[in-house]
Design a protein around this motif. Structure first.
Motif: not given
Length: 249
Positions: A148-162, A166-170, A114-117
């Motif tokens: 743009h947001i932080i999800s309330g779901r457990d388990g996807i924090g790293m995906y959320n961060a990635s 992408v927004r910052v890289l763009s 999601n980030v390096l590729g």
């Protein structure tokens, strides 16, 4: 979209879902499209469906988390099609992996795709455009509302961060291009839940549960891609968020 007829696009993650839908639509607009995916047999099946389209779809097997695969894809495009005019960074990876007890290898896979590729594909596309004097090229990042947001779901924090990355890289590459005097444009498209097979391998985010909530379809994301590509040169759509009507986030 007439300006893009006959020109070359690379779509990553083109074997299914959003990527396949984007690749097919670009071919329908007369583009020469390279579908980069690990499952290139799926891209070949899609190419067969596009035989009568004004453009053409080429399948290239590769994993964007592997530098050698990305370089090989861009070299093949240079040798056979001249170079990339449009890049659609669509490939994505998600694991359900908590930050307090998750597996490092799963986090690594998310970031590598999601980030390096994405960053490597962007670097190679910009270099391809600039070395050929292409100043109207376009990069489209398929991101997520989770950028743009932080999800309330457990388990996807790293995906959320990635996706925040992408927004910052763009925005960072947009500013670099401006500093270089380039008119290459970049847009991020950030959908919410899209009904695809992306969630099939996740334990709790299963389709039966997830798609009971409001969601959009791949063609809704495709429409957004066509919209940003068809804007006049003076317009750059920086970020488009696509939420399903009635969604809670």
């Amino acid at each position: 979209m007439e300006r893009w007829s006959g020109r070359v696009a690379l779509v990553t993650g083109a074997s299914a879902g959003i990527g396949a839908a984007i690749a097919k639509e670009l071919v329908n607009h007369g583009m020469q499209v390279v579908g980069l995916a690990r499952r290139d047999d799926k891209v070949k099946e899609l190419a067969a469906q596009c035989e009568n389209a004004p453009g053409k779809l080429y399948a290239f097997q590769g994993d964007i988390s592997k530098k050698e695969d990305v370089i090989a894809a861009f070299n093949w495009i240079k040798d056979n099609l001249g170079g990339v005019d449009v890049l659609v960074n669509n490939a994505g990876m998600m694991h359900e992996s908590n930050l307090h007890d998750g597996e490092v290898e799963e986090w690594r896979q998310i970031l590598e795709v999601n980030v390096l590729g994405l960053s490597l594909c962007t670097r190679e596309a910009v270099q391809s455009m600039r070395e050929r004097g292409v100043d109207d090229g376009y990069i489209v990042n398929i991101s997520s509302v989770l950028g743009h947001i932080i999800s309330g779901r457990d388990g996807i924090g790293m995906y959320n961060a990635s996706k925040h990355a992408v927004r910052v890289l763009s925005e960072s590459i947009r500013r670099e291009l401006v500093s270089m005097g380039s008119r290459i444009r970049i847009s991020s498209i950030s959908p919410g839940v899209v009904k695809t097979s992306f969630f099939d391998r996740n334990a709790t985010l299963t389709p039966d549960k997830l798609f009971q909530e409001a969601h959009v379809l791949p063609e809704d994301v495709v429409d957004a891609v066509i919209y940003v590509l068809s804007r006049p040169d003076r317009v750059q759509i920086q970020d488009m968020i696509i939420r399903a009507t009635g969604t809670t986030y």
